[in-house]
Design a protein around this motif. Structure first.
Motif, PDB file in Angstrom:
ATOM      1  N   SER A 187       0.898  -1.176  -0.142  1.00 46.09           N
ATOM      2  CA  SER A 187      -0.094  -0.044  -0.037  1.00 46.09           C
ATOM      3  C   SER A 187       0.781   1.180  -0.057  1.00 46.09           C
ATOM      4  O   SER A 187       2.038   1.090   0.280  1.00 46.09           O
ATOM      5  CB  SER A 187      -0.921   0.095   1.247  1.00 46.09           C
ATOM      6  N   THR A 188       0.148   2.407  -0.179  1.00 43.21           N
ATOM      7  CA  THR A 188       0.804   3.693  -0.339  1.00 43.21           C
ATOM      8  C   THR A 188       0.161   4.742   0.737  1.00 43.21           C
ATOM      9  O   THR A 188      -0.919   4.602   0.893  1.00 43.21           O
ATOM     10  CB  THR A 188       1.021   4.140  -1.429  1.00 43.21           C
ATOM     11  N   ALA A 198     -10.174  -4.036   1.280  1.00 38.94           N
ATOM     12  CA  ALA A 198     -10.169  -3.071   1.952  1.00 38.94           C
ATOM     13  C   ALA A 198     -10.340  -3.183   3.414  1.00 38.94           C
ATOM     14  O   ALA A 198     -10.401  -2.133   4.367  1.00 38.94           O
ATOM     15  CB  ALA A 198     -11.508  -1.845   1.741  1.00 38.94           C
ATOM     16  N   SER A 199     -10.477  -4.398   3.877  1.00 41.52           N
ATOM     17  CA  SER A 199     -10.485  -4.652   5.221  1.00 41.52           C
ATOM     18  C   SER A 199      -9.250  -4.541   6.169  1.00 41.52           C
ATOM     19  O   SER A 199      -8.261  -4.680   5.680  1.00 41.52           O
ATOM     20  CB  SER A 199     -11.039  -6.254   5.487  1.00 41.52           C
ATOM     21  N   VAL A 250      -3.051  -8.672   7.620  1.00 43.74           N
ATOM     22  CA  VAL A 250      -3.849  -7.608   8.010  1.00 43.74           C
ATOM     23  C   VAL A 250      -4.713  -7.297   6.817  1.00 43.74           C
ATOM     24  O   VAL A 250      -4.161  -7.141   5.723  1.00 43.74           O
ATOM     25  CB  VAL A 250      -3.053  -6.515   8.411  1.00 43.74           C
ATOM     26  N   GLY A 251      -6.123  -7.602   6.810  1.00 44.52           N
ATOM     27  CA  GLY A 251      -6.842  -7.521   5.835  1.00 44.52           C
ATOM     28  C   GLY A 251      -6.319  -8.722   4.680  1.00 44.52           C
ATOM     29  O   GLY A 251      -6.158  -9.485   4.994  1.00 44.52           O
ATOM     30  N   SER A 302     -13.942 -14.223   7.391  1.00 47.39           N
ATOM     31  CA  SER A 302     -14.656 -14.798   6.377  1.00 47.39           C
ATOM     32  C   SER A 302     -15.590 -13.558   5.607  1.00 47.39           C
ATOM     33  O   SER A 302     -16.022 -12.739   6.471  1.00 47.39           O
ATOM     34  CB  SER A 302     -15.561 -15.932   6.677  1.00 47.39           C
ATOM     35  N   ASP A 303     -15.731 -13.691   4.433  1.00 48.67           N
ATOM     36  CA  ASP A 303     -16.501 -12.736   3.864  1.00 48.67           C
ATOM     37  C   ASP A 303     -17.384 -13.466   2.724  1.00 48.67           C
ATOM     38  O   ASP A 303     -16.879 -14.769   2.414  1.00 48.67           O
ATOM     39  CB  ASP A 303     -15.741 -11.584   3.247  1.00 48.67           C
ATOM     40  N   ASP A 304     -18.407 -12.643   2.080  1.00 49.98           N
ATOM     41  CA  ASP A 304     -19.300 -13.380   1.112  1.00 49.98           C
ATOM     42  C   ASP A 304     -18.374 -13.161  -0.237  1.00 49.98           C
ATOM     43  O   ASP A 304     -18.772 -13.917  -1.331  1.00 49.98           O
ATOM     44  CB  ASP A 304     -20.516 -12.991   0.986  1.00 49.98           C
ATOM     45  N   GLU A 305     -17.496 -12.167  -0.288  1.00 47.69           N
ATOM     46  CA  GLU A 305     -16.743 -11.778  -1.543  1.00 47.69           C
ATOM     47  C   GLU A 305     -15.430 -12.160  -1.550  1.00 47.69           C
ATOM     48  O   GLU A 305     -14.690 -11.978  -0.378  1.00 47.69           O
ATOM     49  CB  GLU A 305     -16.902 -10.250  -1.722  1.00 47.69           C
ATOM     50  N   TYR A 306     -14.845 -12.755  -2.558  1.00 43.50           N
ATOM     51  CA  TYR A 306     -13.339 -13.147  -2.527  1.00 43.50           C
ATOM     52  C   TYR A 306     -12.953 -12.601  -3.780  1.00 43.50           C
ATOM     53  O   TYR A 306     -13.317 -12.331  -4.833  1.00 43.50           O
ATOM     54  CB  TYR A 306     -13.326 -14.564  -2.507  1.00 43.50           C
TER      55      TYR A 306
END
Length: 267
Positions: free
Chosen positions: A131-132, A188-189, A209-210, A263-267
């Motif tokens: 990241s920046t 973005a987590s 992390v994320g 966990s998420d519903d989006e991968y």
């Protein structure tokens, strides 16, 4: 699905203290988990790997060949793991003015080893942009993920592959691959996940992390020491002691340990 396309017919080889595992993955299921289509297992003679370090490359090469043959997989183009204590991963901040091809040189110039067991002048480094951000002084900074492995450990792994007449296309860290497999997170987590893997002769701790792995440490010492202690306390062979260890039940404790899953519903 881009992830499915990327994972179509990928082969990975995991080198453990007691076993080499060759696995073919053909895409992912609806839950985002890998679909395993082939697997080949081959025992590793005791003493081949001690404390996570390869001591007998010829014995390892033999097990590597057997595992690939059992799974009917090719001896080239697979991803091979390395899990020696002489590996580590961390993050380092560098000015954005440092070009991509200059990152490893800049990291060496900082003079900060990735871990106590990895002298910079004896370590192979790999760097990737995470990241920046802009510092309080108004300077644009890149956060870089840095992975390192001791030259000698990488060389002995290459020697085992040469003996096996195998040509992997990439080398991955076991602890990093494990945390990628067991946790999910949106891009973005900022959620933190840590996985502790206690193997036969080593223990690894990896944190993300994320979506990004931020650190990895591998330490010698794990379950095989307990097996050897049991072996010394009663008659029988190593396999008998291993089975006795598996059947052990520790006394219950009043302290409750909670486990959190990312966990998420989006991968």
């Amino acid at each position: 699905n881009l992830e499915e396309d990327r994972l179509k017919r990928m082969v990975g080889v995991d080198i453990g203290t007691t076993e080499v595992r060759a696995v073919e993955v053909a895409g992912v299921d609806s839950s985002g988990m890998a679909i395993i289509t082939r697997i080949g297992l081959s025992a590793v003679p005791e003493g081949t790997i001690i404390g996570g370090r390869i001591k007998n490359p010829q014995a390892l090469a033999t097990a590597l060949v057997k595992s690939l043959k059992k799974a009917n997989l090719p001896s080239y183009g697979f991803v091979l793991n390395i899990s020696s204590p002489d590996t580590a991963m961390t993050t380092i901040n560098l000015p954005t003015s440092v070009r991509r091809d200059e990152r490893t040189s800049a990291i060496r110039a900082l003079g900060r080893p990735l871990s106590a067991s990895l002298p910079l002048d004896e370590t192979v480094l790999a760097a990737q942009l995470i990241s920046t951000f802009t510092s309080n002084d108004g300077v644009d900074i890149n956060t870089i993920a840095v992975a390192g492995v001791l030259d000698s450990e990488l060389d002995i792994l290459k020697t085992a592959c040469k003996m096996a007449k195998c040509k992997p296309r990439a080398i991955d860290f076991t602890g990093v691959a494990l945390i990628r497999s067991l946790t999910r997170s949106k891009s973005a987590s900022t959620e933190i996940a840590t996985v502790v893997d206690i193997g036969a002769s080593k223990t690894s701790i990896s944190t993300r992390v994320g979506p990004h792995v931020r650190s990895l440490r591998v330490f010698p010492g794990a379950g095989i020491e307990l097996t050897r202690s049991l072996l010394a306390s009663f008659s029988g062979n190593f396999q008998d002691a291993e089975q006795a260890k598996i059947k052990m039940v520790l006394p219950s404790s009043a302290m409750k340990i909670s486990t959190a899953y990312s966990s998420d519903d989006e991968y």
